[in-house]
Design a protein around this motif. Structure first.
Motif, PDB file in Angstrom:
ATOM      1  N   GLY A  86       0.634  -0.970  -0.155  1.00  0.00           N
ATOM      2  CA  GLY A  86      -0.425  -0.587   0.023  1.00  0.00           C
ATOM      3  C   GLY A  86       1.170   1.065  -0.310  1.00  0.00           C
ATOM      4  N   GLN A  87       1.962   1.455   0.599  1.00  0.00           N
ATOM      5  CA  GLN A  87       2.908   2.490   0.715  1.00  0.00           C
ATOM      6  C   GLN A  87       3.914   2.799  -0.447  1.00  0.00           C
ATOM      7  N   GLN A  88       4.120   1.809  -1.298  1.00  0.00           N
ATOM      8  CA  GLN A  88       4.792   2.098  -2.933  1.00  0.00           C
ATOM      9  C   GLN A  88       3.519   2.639  -4.136  1.00  0.00           C
ATOM     10  N   GLN A  89       1.696   2.013  -3.338  1.00  0.00           N
ATOM     11  CA  GLN A  89       0.671   2.539  -4.297  1.00  0.00           C
ATOM     12  C   GLN A  89       0.718   4.275  -3.660  1.00  0.00           C
ATOM     13  N   ARG A  90       0.704   4.390  -2.781  1.00  0.00           N
ATOM     14  CA  ARG A  90       0.359   5.633  -2.229  1.00  0.00           C
ATOM     15  C   ARG A  90       1.480   6.812  -2.686  1.00  0.00           C
ATOM     16  N   GLN A  91       2.136   5.790  -3.160  1.00  0.00           N
ATOM     17  CA  GLN A  91       3.807   6.841  -3.044  1.00  0.00           C
ATOM     18  C   GLN A  91       3.348   7.345  -4.976  1.00  0.00           C
ATOM     19  N   MET A  92       2.605   6.356  -5.799  1.00  0.00           N
ATOM     20  CA  MET A  92       2.760   6.421  -6.865  1.00  0.00           C
ATOM     21  C   MET A  92       1.470   7.643  -7.089  1.00  0.00           C
ATOM     22  N   VAL A  93       0.503   7.765  -6.110  1.00  0.00           N
ATOM     23  CA  VAL A  93      -0.467   8.464  -6.029  1.00  0.00           C
ATOM     24  C   VAL A  93      -0.139  10.429  -5.858  1.00  0.00           C
ATOM     25  N   ASP A  94       1.078  10.105  -4.773  1.00  0.00           N
ATOM     26  CA  ASP A  94       1.751  11.559  -4.471  1.00  0.00           C
ATOM     27  C   ASP A  94       2.701  12.205  -5.211  1.00  0.00           C
ATOM     28  N   ARG A  95       3.082  10.936  -6.947  1.00  0.00           N
ATOM     29  CA  ARG A  95       3.933  11.251  -7.521  1.00  0.00           C
ATOM     30  C   ARG A  95       3.177  12.369  -8.320  1.00  0.00           C
ATOM     31  N   ALA A  96       2.196  11.850  -8.619  1.00  0.00           N
ATOM     32  CA  ALA A  96       0.984  12.335  -9.132  1.00  0.00           C
ATOM     33  C   ALA A  96       0.499  13.296  -9.302  1.00  0.00           C
ATOM     34  N   GLN A  97       0.120  13.908  -7.646  1.00  0.00           N
ATOM     35  CA  GLN A  97      -0.397  14.862  -7.252  1.00  0.00           C
ATOM     36  C   GLN A  97       0.877  16.136  -7.335  1.00  0.00           C
ATOM     37  N   THR A  98       2.511  15.470  -7.321  1.00  0.00           N
ATOM     38  CA  THR A  98       3.878  16.624  -7.546  1.00  0.00           C
ATOM     39  C   THR A  98       3.477  16.706  -8.762  1.00  0.00           C
ATOM     40  N   VAL A  99       3.584  15.831 -10.307  1.00  0.00           N
ATOM     41  CA  VAL A  99       3.461  16.644 -11.467  1.00  0.00           C
ATOM     42  C   VAL A  99       2.603  17.452 -10.655  1.00  0.00           C
ATOM     43  N   VAL A 100       0.994  17.593 -10.603  1.00  0.00           N
ATOM     44  CA  VAL A 100       0.106  18.893 -10.393  1.00  0.00           C
ATOM     45  C   VAL A 100       0.547  19.869 -10.136  1.00  0.00           C
ATOM     46  N   THR A 101       1.209  20.104  -9.530  1.00  0.00           N
ATOM     47  CA  THR A 101       1.327  21.359  -8.212  1.00  0.00           C
ATOM     48  C   THR A 101       2.697  21.627  -9.031  1.00  0.00           C
ATOM     49  N   TYR A 102       3.895  21.078  -9.205  1.00  0.00           N
ATOM     50  CA  TYR A 102       5.058  21.665  -9.112  1.00  0.00           C
ATOM     51  C   TYR A 102       4.985  22.335 -11.402  1.00  0.00           C
ATOM     52  N   CYS A 103       4.239  21.291 -11.771  1.00  0.00           N
ATOM     53  CA  CYS A 103       4.373  21.947 -13.610  1.00  0.00           C
ATOM     54  C   CYS A 103       3.023  23.283 -13.764  1.00  0.00           C
ATOM     55  N   CYS A 104       2.472  22.783 -12.222  1.00  0.00           N
ATOM     56  CA  CYS A 104       1.584  24.921 -12.369  1.00  0.00           C
ATOM     57  C   CYS A 104       0.350  24.244 -13.572  1.00  0.00           C
ATOM     58  N   LEU A 105      -0.452  23.296 -13.162  1.00  0.00           N
ATOM     59  CA  LEU A 105      -1.478  22.074 -14.207  1.00  0.00           C
ATOM     60  C   LEU A 105      -2.361  22.932 -13.660  1.00  0.00           C
ATOM     61  N   PRO A 106      -3.054  23.602 -14.025  1.00  0.00           N
ATOM     62  CA  PRO A 106      -4.413  24.876 -14.057  1.00  0.00           C
ATOM     63  C   PRO A 106      -4.896  24.029 -13.546  1.00  0.00           C
ATOM     64  N   GLN A 107      -5.863  22.337 -13.738  1.00  0.00           N
ATOM     65  CA  GLN A 107      -6.441  21.787 -12.289  1.00  0.00           C
ATOM     66  C   GLN A 107      -6.355  21.106 -11.986  1.00  0.00           C
ATOM     67  N   ARG A 108      -6.905  20.991 -10.601  1.00  0.00           N
ATOM     68  CA  ARG A 108      -6.590  20.603  -9.295  1.00  0.00           C
ATOM     69  C   ARG A 108      -7.411  18.881  -9.561  1.00  0.00           C
ATOM     70  N   CYS A 109      -6.553  17.745  -9.158  1.00  0.00           N
ATOM     71  CA  CYS A 109      -7.170  16.703  -9.031  1.00  0.00           C
ATOM     72  C   CYS A 109      -7.012  16.424  -8.449  1.00  0.00           C
ATOM     73  N   ASP A 110      -8.151  14.958  -7.831  1.00  0.00           N
ATOM     74  CA  ASP A 110      -9.090  14.681  -6.570  1.00  0.00           C
ATOM     75  C   ASP A 110      -8.612  13.634  -6.492  1.00  0.00           C
ATOM     76  N   PHE A 111      -7.176  13.008  -6.236  1.00  0.00           N
ATOM     77  CA  PHE A 111      -6.985  11.794  -6.299  1.00  0.00           C
ATOM     78  C   PHE A 111      -7.458  10.460  -5.527  1.00  0.00           C
ATOM     79  N   GLN A 112      -8.062  11.138  -4.327  1.00  0.00           N
ATOM     80  CA  GLN A 112      -7.761  10.433  -3.277  1.00  0.00           C
ATOM     81  C   GLN A 112      -9.108   9.758  -3.424  1.00  0.00           C
ATOM     82  N   SER A 113     -10.407  10.440  -4.353  1.00  0.00           N
ATOM     83  CA  SER A 113     -11.588   9.286  -4.154  1.00  0.00           C
ATOM     84  C   SER A 113     -11.011   8.119  -5.362  1.00  0.00           C
ATOM     85  N   ALA A 114     -10.263   8.523  -5.700  1.00  0.00           N
ATOM     86  CA  ALA A 114      -9.798   6.965  -7.056  1.00  0.00           C
ATOM     87  C   ALA A 114      -9.340   5.974  -6.534  1.00  0.00           C
ATOM     88  N   TRP A 115      -8.222   5.405  -4.948  1.00  0.00           N
ATOM     89  CA  TRP A 115      -7.476   5.167  -4.628  1.00  0.00           C
ATOM     90  C   TRP A 115      -8.126   4.657  -3.180  1.00  0.00           C
TER      91      TRP A 115
END
Length: 148
Positions: free
Chosen positions: A119-148
């Motif tokens: 589970g920890q490794q799966q959570r890290q992938m979700v964290d990395r996806a959120q990092t992409v949103v934040t540091y790429c300054c993507l205009p849309q906010r993603c709710d990954f919590q509801s998906a996993w």
């Protein structure tokens, strides 16, 4: 009698105007739903046609150290891992409304490929996806919590 005829005429006109307005409202809602469905199909097409390999690699193969480095270095683009910078370039090739769907698919595929992951490794992938949103300054906010 003339007053009744005038009142009846006014009432009929109001009904006609009200009915026309209700019809236009329904038509707009149907068109918006059709656009949403079309947009989802368009996103899937974009995701399949674009090279998102750097993003896939960053999300599925990054080490925890990369995330720590990104967080500690803040928004300084010179200090970000190169794979994250390349991922940002790839994500910007997609329409804004497609970013979240693309990242969700990458996480899902990563989880399917590594079904034995903890589970920890799966959570890290979700964290990395959120990092992409934040540091790429993507205009849309993603709710990954509801998906996993």
């Amino acid at each position: 009698m003339a007053k009744v005829a005038v009142l009846a005429t006014i009432f009929a006109v109001l009904l006609l105007v009200g009915n026309t307005y209700a019809h236009r409202t329904i038509t707009v809602k149907i068109d918006e739903e059709a656009n949403r469905r079309s947009s989802r199909g368009s996103c899937q097409q974009q995701i399949q046609q674009r090279d998102l390999s750097h993003c896939e690699r960053y999300i599925t193969q990054s080490r925890g150290r990369d995330i720590e480095m990104v967080v500690s270095d803040g928004a300084n683009p010179q200090q970000r891992p190169q794979s994250l910078q390349q991922c940002c370039s790839q994500m910007k090739q997609l329409d804004d409304e497609c970013h979240c769907r693309a990242l969700e698919q990458m996480v899902e595929e990563g989880q399917q490929q590594g079904q034995r992951q903890q589970g920890q490794q799966q959570r890290q992938m979700v964290d990395r996806a959120q990092t992409v949103v934040t540091y790429c300054c993507l205009p849309q906010r993603c709710d990954f919590q509801s998906a996993w």
